[in-house]
Design an enzyme around this catalytic site. Sequence first.
Site, mmCIF file in Angstrom:
data_model
loop_
_atom_site.group_PDB
_atom_site.id
_atom_site.type_symbol
_atom_site.label_atom_id
_atom_site.label_comp_id
_atom_site.label_asym_id
_atom_site.label_seq_id
_atom_site.Cartn_x
_atom_site.Cartn_y
_atom_site.Cartn_z
ATOM 1 N N ARG A 147 -6.139 -14.567 11.825
ATOM 2 C CA ARG A 147 -7.149 -15.395 12.132
ATOM 3 C C ARG A 147 -7.574 -15.823 12.958
ATOM 4 O O ARG A 147 -8.684 -16.468 12.844
ATOM 5 C CB ARG A 147 -5.996 -16.293 10.198
ATOM 6 C CG ARG A 147 -6.376 -15.286 8.808
ATOM 7 C CD ARG A 147 -5.662 -16.675 8.396
ATOM 8 N NE ARG A 147 -4.424 -16.559 8.274
ATOM 9 C CZ ARG A 147 -3.013 -17.286 8.132
ATOM 10 N NH1 ARG A 147 -3.578 -18.185 6.930
ATOM 11 N NH2 ARG A 147 -2.024 -17.160 8.204
ATOM 12 N N TYR B 242 0.819 -1.571 0.051
ATOM 13 C CA TYR B 242 -0.171 -0.242 -0.172
ATOM 14 C C TYR B 242 1.285 1.562 0.031
ATOM 15 O O TYR B 242 2.019 1.432 -0.246
ATOM 16 C CB TYR B 242 -0.882 0.036 0.888
ATOM 17 C CG TYR B 242 -2.249 -0.910 0.729
ATOM 18 C CD1 TYR B 242 -2.877 -1.222 -0.305
ATOM 19 C CD2 TYR B 242 -2.175 -2.285 1.949
ATOM 20 C CE1 TYR B 242 -3.787 -2.477 -0.134
ATOM 21 C CE2 TYR B 242 -3.476 -2.771 2.410
ATOM 22 C CZ TYR B 242 -4.246 -3.253 0.821
ATOM 23 O OH TYR B 242 -4.912 -4.259 1.027
#
Length: 648
Positions: A318, A172
């Site tokens: 996760r 990014y």
Amino acid sequence: MNFESTFKPLYIGKMLVKNRLVVPAMDSAMCEEDGTIKKMACDYYGARAKGGFGIVITEIAAVDERAPGMPGEPKLYSDEYLPGLTKLANAIHIGGAKAIVQLHHAGRETSSAMIGQTPTAPSSIPSVVYREPVNEYTTEQVYELIDSYIQSSVRCKKAGFDGIEFHSAHGYMGLQFMSPRTNKRIDEFGGGVSERSYFHKLIIEGIRKECGEDFAIIVRMDSIEGRAGGLEEEEAVVFARLLESYGADALNISAGTYAAWDVIVPPTAWPQGWNWRICRRIKESVHVPVMLAGRFSDPFVIEQSIERGDTDFVCLGRQSIADPEFANKMAGGDLADIVPCVGCTQRCMSFNDHDSLQEGDWGVSCIFNPMSNNRKDVQYDPTETPKKVIVIGAGVAGMEAAWIAAERGHDVTLYEKNGQNKVGGQFLIASYPPYKQELTRPIKFYKHMCEKNGVNMVYNKTVDAEFIQSEKPDVLIVATGAKPFKLNIPGNDAENVFMANDVLVGNKILGNSALVIGGGMVGVETAEFCKDYCARVAVVEMKEDIAMDLYMTVRDDLLKRFKNEGVEVYKNTTVLKIEGKTVFAEQDGKQIALEGFDNIIFAVGSKPEAQFDNVEKLAKEVYVIGDAKQARSALEAIYEGARVGMSI
């Protein structure tokens, strides 16, 4: 172990954090399509705060109109988004965690279709993934972008957040300025490490000036970019020291970029905490706390990583999706109650893939915990009318249905034809290939939850229709699974022809070479299992490619191993017959002979085991779930089991 290091408070700047467990920023699909934040997102993040995590970092949030990289990404660039942000910060604080927003700009890692204009970046180099033209920022536009980050931070403070995380990883905008691969500028924002980090300096200093000393500034950075010519370890250490000198209160160490997605989201084959060495080097080079991401899920690995000084905080991406209550369970020693994350990515990374999900199944959650996104429609209450429930089959679908039904107050008995050490059905067999050991953890979790909630577990019992009728259940749940089959071709019954399941569990001893017929998940994992015993291994698949039912990072990692191990792959190949050690097939319209294979192994699929005629007449309510209904994935089987357990 009391996990003393994990639950020792620590300051980030002037922000005191109660423990070292962090929910890192991850896409949730729980925000609204227009970028606003409402009850779903507050419930989702609030549940993790209540679950005991010290910090909750909310997902990527756009600093200007060209920033979004995901559908429904929250927005920070207008006061109209303040009400939702305020509610979100409040929901996290009520849960007892510190609330952080991740400031995000996708830069080149987005599409014109996503943002309605040409993507922008430090230099005009297109994204490897999106491959669209990119507009290079002028120097004046860079200063405007910097102000967007600063003003977004001011808005976050007004909303009540404790700080921000400046996203400078994963390809990014922050990394695009820092990376020598993507920054070719020759103004004050390009050149050596200090020039490429000048963008970060002005943003950090600007946020500090506008938001004050008590507002935490965290920077998420890559240890390695994972692409040729990208950021490497040596520069990452220098970058970290510069970020500290600019005023960053903490550094969140990750790795990877869009074109190296497996580094960002490491698959099951990667060890927990795999990035600890570089993180430790960075930690020893700075005086501010560091965080580390890297497939953490085991409480003992987490504790020892902190205790031995690899990191100060651990990010449980996760794992925090799988179990919002992870931190509380770890603190209380209720380790068997933790819904385990095994890094499979089959549900948490596929929440926008509607083709792979069932009706009503959306938003981020876990294959082993479909209720984990905390949507109202996946929550359940105790039953008002307890029923006698019989479940047949202790696979993952049957056990999921059984323990939820029992927790709700039903009288549940589960019958399994095998012994108690063989529960899990085909999911247990799936744990036998290399790198799949962790699949035993959810099986143990389901068995534990059945026992904890009072399911009467009856093993070594084959159930027939007469027995069911004699028991007179109100509800019958058939979860008997499926049975693998062979292709109906000449030679399929030869002495050297086996089924994949028999090979995996050691019922068949292999010779020096093996050919696996079937290139789906079972086939490719069986081939890798065979490679431990056979000098030569091949996979034959009639479709255009292999392992297409694996998530992309898992698949890419496996294909790399295949290449390194020399596994032969024959695609677009239809097997016609087997004669001795030779398999005759048709490939692209031509007849071929694959010769010299001691063992030939079928992994072409399974068919439901139809154990009962007129099954619908065996009880007032009858549910056939999982592979017993239709041979599919564990994701679908477990979801069906959960839904049935919730509904009866």
